[in-house]
Design an enzyme around this catalytic site. Structure first.
Site, PDB file in Angstrom:
ATOM      1  CG  ASP A  91     -13.443  -4.841 -10.091  1.00 47.50           C
ATOM      2  OD1 ASP A  91     -12.407  -5.656 -10.733  1.00 47.50           O
ATOM      3  OD2 ASP A  91     -13.836  -3.951 -10.544  1.00 47.50           O
ATOM      4  CB  SER A  92     -10.513  -2.729  -5.692  1.00 43.97           C
ATOM      5  OG  SER A  92      -9.485  -3.672  -6.025  1.00 43.97           O
ATOM      6  CG  PHE A 151      -1.245  -3.858  -4.155  1.00 39.94           C
ATOM      7  CD1 PHE A 151      -2.088  -4.065  -2.845  1.00 39.94           C
ATOM      8  CD2 PHE A 151      -2.222  -3.912  -5.147  1.00 39.94           C
ATOM      9  CE1 PHE A 151      -3.384  -4.082  -2.695  1.00 39.94           C
ATOM     10  CE2 PHE A 151      -3.771  -4.049  -5.186  1.00 39.94           C
ATOM     11  CZ  PHE A 151      -4.171  -4.194  -3.851  1.00 39.94           C
ATOM     12  CE1 TYR A 197      -2.856   3.992 -10.676  1.00 41.37           C
ATOM     13  CE2 TYR A 197      -4.007   2.070 -10.107  1.00 41.37           C
ATOM     14  CZ  TYR A 197      -3.531   2.738 -11.209  1.00 41.37           C
ATOM     15  OH  TYR A 197      -4.187   2.749 -12.585  1.00 41.37           O
ATOM     16  CG  ASP A 198      -1.513   0.718  -1.465  1.00 40.25           C
ATOM     17  OD1 ASP A 198      -2.633   1.512  -1.430  1.00 40.25           O
ATOM     18  OD2 ASP A 198      -1.487  -0.170  -1.125  1.00 40.25           O
ATOM     19  CE  LYS A 243      -3.987  -1.010   1.048  1.00 39.31           C
ATOM     20  NZ  LYS A 243      -3.430  -1.873  -0.237  1.00 39.31           N
TER      21      LYS A 243
HETATM   22  P1  IMP Z   1      -8.773  -5.414  -9.972  1.00 36.18           P
HETATM   23  O1  IMP Z   1      -7.909  -6.501  -9.851  1.00 36.18           O
HETATM   24  O2  IMP Z   1      -9.712  -5.553 -11.297  1.00 36.18           O
HETATM   25  O3  IMP Z   1      -9.901  -5.094  -8.954  1.00 36.18           O
HETATM   26  O4  IMP Z   1      -7.864  -4.307 -10.258  1.00 36.18           O
HETATM   27  C1  IMP Z   1      -7.577  -3.388  -9.076  1.00 36.18           C
HETATM   28  C2  IMP Z   1      -6.427  -2.309  -9.825  1.00 36.18           C
HETATM   29  O5  IMP Z   1      -6.827  -1.415  -8.764  1.00 36.18           O
HETATM   30  C3  IMP Z   1      -5.070  -3.083  -8.797  1.00 36.18           C
HETATM   31  O6  IMP Z   1      -4.577  -3.670  -9.996  1.00 36.18           O
HETATM   32  C4  IMP Z   1      -4.424  -1.565  -8.459  1.00 36.18           C
HETATM   33  O7  IMP Z   1      -3.782  -1.027  -9.560  1.00 36.18           O
HETATM   34  C5  IMP Z   1      -5.683  -0.954  -7.979  1.00 36.18           C
HETATM   35  N1  IMP Z   1      -6.118  -1.079  -6.545  1.00 36.18           N
HETATM   36  C6  IMP Z   1      -6.940  -1.805  -6.169  1.00 36.18           C
HETATM   37  N2  IMP Z   1      -6.726  -1.741  -4.771  1.00 36.18           N
HETATM   38  C7  IMP Z   1      -5.847  -1.091  -4.386  1.00 36.18           C
HETATM   39  C8  IMP Z   1      -5.215  -0.762  -3.199  1.00 36.18           C
HETATM   40  O8  IMP Z   1      -5.607  -1.364  -2.357  1.00 36.18           O
HETATM   41  N3  IMP Z   1      -3.824  -0.088  -3.286  1.00 36.18           N
HETATM   42  C9  IMP Z   1      -3.388   0.433  -4.562  1.00 36.18           C
HETATM   43  N4  IMP Z   1      -4.109  -0.047  -5.836  1.00 36.18           N
HETATM   44  C10 IMP Z   1      -4.965  -0.637  -5.570  1.00 36.18           C
END
Ligand code: IMP
Length: 210
Positions: free
Chosen positions: A74-75, A157, A159-160, A179
């Site tokens: 989760d990110s 992808f 916010y990159d 990256k």
């Molecule tokens: P998740 O799928 O609930 O973890 O949501 C992650 C969201 O955080 C993604 O839809 C992106 O908007 C943002 N995100 C996570 N990782 C990245 C990354 O490596 N680059 C850019 N945006 C990211």
């Protein structure tokens, strides 16, 4: 070591899957997405208040169906001037799940009056692995940078294109390999790989069998 054991990735995001598969390619596990094991219908609600809680929900939610090793991440992005927002809501910040364009526009709008020196931010990634015996491994990766005033770059992808690294380039201006070397996900996955390697030491391998 043969790639006999399966590691299922609990994500429907093809960009994340590609990054995770690339980072784990030299690991003795066959990496498959949840879609590749027939679980594309399963959507796990991210009701946690932290990245780690959500990663755990996603990993456990798939592991109860597969019984295999499962990895979830989760990110998101945390912005200093917004007291950590959008944080765990990064994917739906613009109002629509996974709409990168809307998310980036909303972030630019929220920071319109914020000067360069106050645009600090961090990408954060929590990775959780659930082993077939229920044991849980966790790791977090953080990469700091600043939020730019416009989108730049075609790679990556989310916010990159807005995320500027200390070298002045946005994350979207890096190659996939570059990256992975600096990203929050790369850091968290390298840490989790070390924990998985410890689990793989002789005598521990029965943990991977179903
Ligand atoms: P998740 O799928 O609930 O973890 O949501 C992650 C969201 O955080 C993604 O839809 C992106 O908007 C943002 N995100 C996570 N990782 C990245 C990354 O490596 N680059 C850019 N945006 C990211």
């Amino acid at each position: 070591m043969e790639k006999t054991d399966v590691l299922v990735i609990s994500t429907g995001n093809p960009n994340k899957l590609k990054e995770i598969q690339s980072l784990l390619k030299d690991f003795p596990l066959e990496v498959k997405s949840k879609d590749q094991v027939g679980l594309e219908e399963i959507e796990i609600e991210e009701t946690g208040t932290t990245f780690e809680e959500n990663a755990l929900l996603k990993a456990k939610g798939i592991q109860q169906h597969t019984g295999t090793l499962v990895l979830a991440d989760d990110s998101g992005i945390t912005v200093d001037a917004l007291e950590g927002a959008p944080g765990v809501y990064s994917a739906r910040y613009g109002g629509e799940e996974g709409n990168d364009r809307k998310n980036n526009q909303k972030l630019l709008g929220a920071l319109k009056e914020v000067p360069k020196e106050k645009r600090g931010a961090a990408f954060v990634c929590a990775v959780v692995v659930v082993l077939p015996d229920g044991k849980i491994l966790k790791a977090t990766g953080v990469t700091r940078g600043t939020v730019g005033f416009e989108e730049k770059g075609q790679g990556g992808f989310g916010y990159d294109p807005l995320f500027i690294l200390p070298n002045g380039k946005t994350m979207a201006e890096l190659t996939a390999t570059e990256k992975n070397a600096v990203s929050h996900r790369g850091k968290a996955l390298r840490a989790i790989k070390e924990l998985l390697t410890e689990e793989f030491i002789p005598g521990n391998q029965e943990k991977f069998q179903r």
